[in-house]
Structure formats: structure tokens, C-alpha cells
Design an enzyme around this catalytic site. Structure first.
Site, PDB file in Angstrom:
ATOM      1  N   HIS A  58      10.838  18.977   9.706  1.00 15.75           N
ATOM      2  CA  HIS A  58      11.788  19.990  10.505  1.00 15.75           C
ATOM      3  C   HIS A  58      12.600  20.771   9.347  1.00 15.75           C
ATOM      4  O   HIS A  58      12.848  20.253   8.428  1.00 15.75           O
ATOM      5  CB  HIS A  58      12.757  19.050  11.155  1.00 15.75           C
ATOM      6  N   CYS A 101     -17.529   1.607  10.573  1.00 13.49           N
ATOM      7  CA  CYS A 101     -17.357   1.507   9.123  1.00 13.49           C
ATOM      8  C   CYS A 101     -16.428   0.105   8.746  1.00 13.49           C
ATOM      9  O   CYS A 101     -16.585   0.113   7.520  1.00 13.49           O
ATOM     10  CB  CYS A 101     -16.839   2.827   8.555  1.00 13.49           C
TER      11      CYS A 101
HETATM   12  C1  LIG Z   1       8.536   8.355  16.947  1.00 13.48           C
HETATM   13  C2  LIG Z   1       8.960   8.615  15.671  1.00 13.48           C
HETATM   14  C3  LIG Z   1       8.876  10.086  15.380  1.00 13.48           C
HETATM   15  C4  LIG Z   1       9.432  10.561  14.304  1.00 13.48           C
HETATM   16  N1  LIG Z   1       9.007  11.955  13.818  1.00 13.48           N
HETATM   17  C5  LIG Z   1       9.623  12.295  12.861  1.00 13.48           C
HETATM   18  C6  LIG Z   1       9.412  13.454  12.293  1.00 13.48           C
HETATM   19  O1  LIG Z   1       8.627  14.333  12.734  1.00 13.48           O
HETATM   20  N2  LIG Z   1      10.176  14.139  11.187  1.00 13.48           N
HETATM   21  C7  LIG Z   1      11.042  13.226  10.621  1.00 13.48           C
HETATM   22  O2  LIG Z   1      11.668  14.027   9.662  1.00 13.48           O
HETATM   23  N3  LIG Z   1      11.328  12.187  10.900  1.00 13.48           N
HETATM   24  C8  LIG Z   1      10.716  11.614  11.885  1.00 13.48           C
HETATM   25  N4  LIG Z   1      10.773  10.217  12.424  1.00 13.48           N
HETATM   26  C9  LIG Z   1      11.702   9.448  11.357  1.00 13.48           C
HETATM   27  C10 LIG Z   1      11.250   9.137   9.966  1.00 13.48           C
HETATM   28  O3  LIG Z   1       9.955   8.306  10.518  1.00 13.48           O
HETATM   29  C11 LIG Z   1      11.943   7.750   9.615  1.00 13.48           C
HETATM   30  O4  LIG Z   1      13.052   8.503   9.489  1.00 13.48           O
HETATM   31  C12 LIG Z   1      11.747   7.304   8.173  1.00 13.48           C
HETATM   32  O5  LIG Z   1      10.077   6.970   8.328  1.00 13.48           O
HETATM   33  C13 LIG Z   1      12.208   6.085   7.624  1.00 13.48           C
HETATM   34  O6  LIG Z   1      11.699   5.869   6.709  1.00 13.48           O
HETATM   35  P1  LIG Z   1      12.511   4.701   5.890  1.00 13.48           P
HETATM   36  O7  LIG Z   1      11.895   4.423   4.425  1.00 13.48           O
HETATM   37  O8  LIG Z   1      14.026   4.632   5.801  1.00 13.48           O
HETATM   38  O9  LIG Z   1      11.998   3.359   6.916  1.00 13.48           O
HETATM   39  P2  LIG Z   1      10.649   2.693   6.872  1.00 13.48           P
HETATM   40  O10 LIG Z   1       9.305   3.437   6.742  1.00 13.48           O
HETATM   41  O11 LIG Z   1      10.676   1.773   8.196  1.00 13.48           O
HETATM   42  O12 LIG Z   1      10.755   1.517   5.456  1.00 13.48           O
HETATM   43  C14 LIG Z   1      11.444   0.262   5.448  1.00 13.48           C
HETATM   44  C15 LIG Z   1      10.639  -0.480   4.775  1.00 13.48           C
HETATM   45  O13 LIG Z   1      11.537  -1.811   4.753  1.00 13.48           O
HETATM   46  C16 LIG Z   1      10.739  -3.037   4.882  1.00 13.48           C
HETATM   47  N5  LIG Z   1      11.638  -3.976   5.105  1.00 13.48           N
HETATM   48  C17 LIG Z   1      12.246  -4.332   6.201  1.00 13.48           C
HETATM   49  N6  LIG Z   1      12.993  -5.345   6.294  1.00 13.48           N
HETATM   50  C18 LIG Z   1      12.615  -5.965   4.961  1.00 13.48           C
HETATM   51  C19 LIG Z   1      13.137  -7.370   4.418  1.00 13.48           C
HETATM   52  N7  LIG Z   1      13.683  -8.129   4.958  1.00 13.48           N
HETATM   53  N8  LIG Z   1      12.468  -7.397   3.253  1.00 13.48           N
HETATM   54  C20 LIG Z   1      11.576  -6.812   2.581  1.00 13.48           C
HETATM   55  N9  LIG Z   1      11.091  -5.705   3.111  1.00 13.48           N
HETATM   56  C21 LIG Z   1      11.911  -5.362   4.162  1.00 13.48           C
HETATM   57  C22 LIG Z   1       9.738  -2.535   6.019  1.00 13.48           C
HETATM   58  O14 LIG Z   1       8.609  -3.364   6.052  1.00 13.48           O
HETATM   59  C23 LIG Z   1       9.580  -1.022   5.914  1.00 13.48           C
HETATM   60  O15 LIG Z   1       8.109  -0.938   5.114  1.00 13.48           O
HETATM   61  C24 LIG Z   1      10.111   9.740  13.596  1.00 13.48           C
HETATM   62  C25 LIG Z   1      10.296   8.373  13.839  1.00 13.48           C
HETATM   63  C26 LIG Z   1       9.804   7.835  14.908  1.00 13.48           C
HETATM   64  C27 LIG Z   1       9.873   6.357  15.323  1.00 13.48           C
END
Ligand SMILES: Cc1cc2nc3c(=O)[nH]c(=O)nc-3n(C[C@H](O)[C@H](O)[C@H](O)COP(=O)(O)OP(=O)(O)OC[C@H]3O[C@@H](n4cnc5c(N)ncnc54)[C@H](O)[C@@H]3O)c2cc1C
Length: 472
Positions: A49, A439
Site C-alpha cells: 500500500h 507432485c
Molecule cells: C488477512 C490479512 C491481510 C493483510 N494484507 C496486508 C497487505 O496487503 N499489506 C500489508 O502491508 N499488510 C497486510 N497484512 C498485515 C501483514 O501481513 C502483517 O502486518 C505482517 O505480515 C506482520 O509480520 P510480522 O513479522 O510482524 O509477523 P509474523 O509474520 O506473524 O511473524 C511473527 C513470527 O513470530 C513467531 N512466533 C510467535 N510466537 C513465538 C514464540 N513464542 N517463539 C518463537 N517464535 C514465535 C511466529 O511463528 C511468526 O513466524 C495483512 C494481514 C492479514 C492477516
């Protein structure tokens, strides 16, 4: 003793690992999942975005605008997908046009390119726009990426440059002693000076291991349909309705590989439950009808859902712990967390890490080499590859045209794929029309051979997801 432990290998943890690997630091990343990007980064709309949507004065607004501008260069450097497909936010009545006006004002203030387009112009580019749409704003700089590829490429480069990646181990306890912390997983106890809590939906639980969490997360599920590549001309731009208090609404989104995503809804969820529901998908259908028509549902190949870790005040929570400035919480990173991720990483390093540690640039930083993607090569290039490595010519996934050798490359890459899903995320067997029907077993056999484990020990994804059991 580590300098930094990053908890979470999603897009945010991966950007931080990558950016911190440029400094002379000992960094460890821990994730409970068996692969990078298996949390919220696994399942979203994949949109960069431009940043017109978040409210004025929020961290979301600041970091989204900055992050979106950083992506083109980062994707070019890492040689990963980035497509500026552009977006139309469409209005169906006078009230919605007023909302377009607000978005336009906000976009102008933030230097985001945006211009009005009339219905005649819209239908020239988008034949399937609904008959109710009367006007739109075009955001030509809105882009799409391939989020798993991005997170994996970042983490690979981090690992090449010395970051230690621990997968499949959940952090369950953190102890604070004089001047350092011990982070406990089922198998290890790691001492570190600084902790970055980038645990997505798990971030509140991590914060509670140190103090009463200063933020609260509500899980909001978003469900989608995926259309096959046969439907790839259904829309050319991302088609958004006007945003409401609930969010950006139900969209039609092209993907970097030529599929179309339809969704998401937004439903509060009690647990980290990723099942799709008939009610959720029905909501998607009903809301989509307002903005597009002739939806080719016969091309649906899959449904999926993702969980947004949504905060109570609508903004990201990025602050050090109240108890100790050497723990930095990245809470409530819901949308636009993907678009903001490069800027979140830069902000955390600039505002907080620099105050805890001396950041000295590494003398030598090594760039990652992107693996070959056979279906993107011309015939001559393909033939040359097959001459030197015949297994680049042996096709395993007929839908996506993925060769045996590309799967082997993924297994032996710097953050090597150890599961069927990890192979799917890196090289895409199982992403086509048959969804792995043909696959998947071949991929499992390759994993068994390359990892030197029995076929029955090959995992689809998480612990105990073995494909089969020994015959008695
Ligand atoms: C439906 C949907 C649509 C979206 N669309 C968009 C979009 O189009 N554009 C955009 O900018 N954003 C979008 N978002 C938001 C975006 O996907 C997230 O903000 C982003 O992926 C978050 O990344 P992160 O690394 O913070 O979290 P995550 O990808 O969740 O990574 C966190 C990691 O921490 C790990 N973890 C958790 N607890 C523990 C623990 N106790 N010990 C070890 N590991 C742990 C998890 O396994 C995970 O891999 C969307 C989200 C959703 C759900």
C-alpha cells in the site's frame, strides 16, 4: 553471549535480521515454526500500500509511506518480485465519493500519486468492474510482492552474513539477570544483551514473559479465495472499495505469479485458528459483488485465511519495555505491516538499537545469489542450464513447471527448505491447479533423498505433519 535475539522470523524479523547483519553484531533469530514466514506473513493480500489509508499522526502512516518507497530498491537488490500493478479505490454513490475526496486530500498531503478517474476510463482498463461503480481514485504506485520470497531472501542474506537462525523452537520463558537476559526454548537457553519481540500474533505472550504486556492484541481473521492463473485477466489493478472503520474492505488482487486473490473479511477470533468458514467466504462473495462482476468462481483453486494481530488503538505499538530499555516490543503489527516492514526495521534500529549497542559496520558484507527460476528463462537459457545440470530439465510440478533441480536447490539453500510447505513457498510446486495432487509425493521423495531421512519422516509443515506412517 549474543548481542541481539530477535523472536519471530516473519517479514519484520527478517528485515531486522537482514539490516542488523550489516553490523558487527552477534544476532540470533528464533521462530517456533519450521520455516521463515509461517505466521501472518504467510497469509495476507501481499500489497505494498502506498500509505494513504492510515490516520494522520500514526506510526502506521509514517512507516507505511516510508516503507513503500523503500521496496523497489530492496527488491531489485535481492532480485525478487515487485510489480507496480496500481490500484483503483472505487465509489458507487455520492457518500462514497466524499470518502474518495478525503483519501485524495490525504494522499496529496503525503506526496502519494493519486488521481480521479471516471467510469469510462475505468472500464477501458477493467472490463469486470461492477455496473454500480461511478468513479475511482487511481493509485499508480500501489504494488504487489511475493511476501514469502521477500522474507526468505532477506533471511538468507542475513544468514550468509553470520546471523544464527533457529527454527522449530518456541520461546516459552525469558529471565532477566544483571545486565543480560536468558531466552529459553525447549532445547536451548540463549544469553543476550538485547531482545527484539517481533512475534506477530505471539508478541503479547512474549511481552507477558517480562512484564504485564503494555499492549493487547485481538486476532482478526481474514479469509480469501484464490483463483487459478486461467483467471489472471479478471482484474489488472487491485480493486478496493472505499475504506470503512472496519478496514480496507474486500478486494480483488492480482498476484505476482498471475493468480487472483479475492478477500479478505475481518472477523474477531478467540484463538490462532486458521480454518476458513462458509460464512466468512460468503461474506467475501457478497461484498465483492458491489465492486466487480463476472467473478470466475469456477477458477477457485483454494481458500485460505490469515490472522491480523490488531491493537486496541488502531496503531502499531513499537516501544521498549517499561522495565528494561533493552527489550523492544513490536506489537500490533497488523496491516499495513508488510508495506511498512523495511521502515519498521530502520526505525527500530535508529530509535532504539543504536541507544543500546555500538553499531559498527561489518568490513565485508556478502550479497545473496538468487537461485535460477527455470520458467522465467528463455529457451536458449533453459537449454544451457539443462546441458550443465540435466535435472533442470526434469519437470516435477507440471502446473507451475518446476524442475527437480530447483527443488534440490531450495533444500540446500542458505535457509534450506526442510518441509513440503517450505519447498512450496520457495519454488511453488503445489501452487497450481492440481494443488499438489500430482507432485506432492514427488517432492516428499526428493526431500527424503536429499535430507537422508525415511519418506515417513518427511513433514508437510509442523511437528507430526508426516505424510504417512510405516506399514506394519
Ligand atoms: C488477512 C490479512 C491481510 C493483510 N494484507 C496486508 C497487505 O496487503 N499489506 C500489508 O502491508 N499488510 C497486510 N497484512 C498485515 C501483514 O501481513 C502483517 O502486518 C505482517 O505480515 C506482520 O509480520 P510480522 O513479522 O510482524 O509477523 P509474523 O509474520 O506473524 O511473524 C511473527 C513470527 O513470530 C513467531 N512466533 C510467535 N510466537 C513465538 C514464540 N513464542 N517463539 C518463537 N517464535 C514465535 C511466529 O511463528 C511468526 O513466524 C495483512 C494481514 C492479514 C492477516
Amino acid at each position: 553471549m549474543q548481542d541481539i535475539v530477535i523472536i519471530g522470523a516473519g517479514i519484520v524479523g527478517s528485515f531486522l535480521a537482514h539490516d542488523l547483519s550489516k553490523y558487527d553484531l552477534k544476532v540470533t533469530v528464533i521462530d517456533k515454526e519450521n520455516d521463515i514466514a509461517n505466521g501472518t506473513t504467510m497469509a495476507n493480500s501481499a500489497i505494498i500500500h502506498t500509505g494513504y489509508d492510515p490516520e494522520d499522526g500514526t506510526l502506521k502512516a509514517e512507516l507505511n509511506v516510508k516503507g513503500a518507497k523503500m521496496y523497489p530498491e530492496i527488491c531489485k537488490e535481492l532480485k525478487i518480485d515487485y510489480q507496480k500493478c496500481g490500484a483503483y479505490v472505487v465509489a458507487c454513490d455520492k457518500e462514497e465519493i466524499k470518502i474518495l475526496d478525503q483519501l485524495k486530500k490525504r494522499a496529496d498531503k503525503r506526496n502519494i500519486r493519486a488521481y480521479y478517474i471516471e467510469r469510462e476510463e475505468i472500464i477501458k482498463n477493467e472490463a469486470n468492474i461492477s455496473d454500480d461503480v461511478i468513479e475511482a481514485i487511481s493509485f499508480p504506485d500501489t504494488a504487489i510482492i511475493y511476501p514469502w520470497q521477500c522474507a526468505i531472501a532477506l533471511m538468507e542474506e542475513a544468514v550468509i552474513n553470520g546471523v544464527d537462525l533457529i527454527l522449530g523452537e518456541k520461546v516459552y520463558k525469558i529471565h532477566e539477570k544483571q545486565g543480560f537476559f536468558t531466552v529459553y526454548t525447549e532445547k536451548k537457553a540463549i544469553n543476550t544483551k538485547v531482545i527484539i519481540n517481533a512475534a506477530g500474533c505471539g508478541a503479547e505472550k512474549i511481552a507477558n514473559m517480562i512484564e504485564k504486556s503494555p499492549f493487547h492484541i485481538v486476532y482478526k481473521k481474514g479469509e480469501y479465495f484464490v483463483l487459478s492463473k486461467q483467471a489472471n485477466k479478471f482484474v489488472n489493478h487491485i480493486i478496493y472499495p472505499v475504506p470503512t472503520k472496519v478496514g480496507k474492505g474486500v478486494l480483488a488482487v492480482p498476484t505476482t505469479h498471475g493468480n487472483i486473490l479475492l478477500g479478505p473479511n475481518s472477523n474477531i477470533c478467540e484463538s490462532e485458528d486458521l480454518s476458513t468458514t462458509s460464512e466468512g467466504l460468503e461474506y467475501v462473495r457478497n461484498h465483492l459483488n458491489r465492486i466487480v462482476k463476472n467473478i470466475p468462481y469456477h477458477e477457485v483453486i483454494r481458500s485460505y485465511s490469515g490472522l491480523r494481530p490488531t491493537g486496541n488503538n488502531g496503531d502499531f505499538y513499537i516501544k521498549p519495555s517499561y522495565k528494561n530499555k533493552n527489550i523492544i516490543h513490536l506489537g500490533c503489527i497488523d496491516s499495513p505491516g508488510l508495506a511498512s516492514a523495511p521502515a519498521i526495521s530502520a526505525y527500530v534500529i535508529q530509535e532504539y538499537i543504536k541507544k543500546c549497542l555500538d553499531l559498527l559496520p561489518k568490513r565485508k558484507y556478502v550479497k545473496r545469489k538468487a537461485p535460477p527460476v527455470m520458467n522465467q528463462l528463455c529457451e536458449k537459457e533453459k537449454n544451457d542450464m539443462v546441458k550443465t545440470q540435466p535435472l533442470y530439465g526434469k519437470i516435477v510440478c507440471k502446473c507451475e513447471k518446476i524442475s527437480y533441480q530447483e527443488i534440490v536447490d531450495a533444500i540446500h539453500s542458505p535457509c534450506g527448505a526442510k518441509t513440503i510447505k517450505a519447498i512450496k513457498k520457495r519454488v511453488r510446486p503445489g501452487m497450481g491447479k492440481c494443488q499438489g495432487g500430482f507432485c506432492e509425493i514427488e517432492v516428499a521423495k526428493i526431500l527424503s533423498k536429499e535430507l537422508n531421512i525415511p519418506l515417513t519422516q518427511v513433514l508437510y509443515d509442523e511437528k507430526h505433519s508426516n505424510l504417512g506412517t510405516e506399514a506394519k
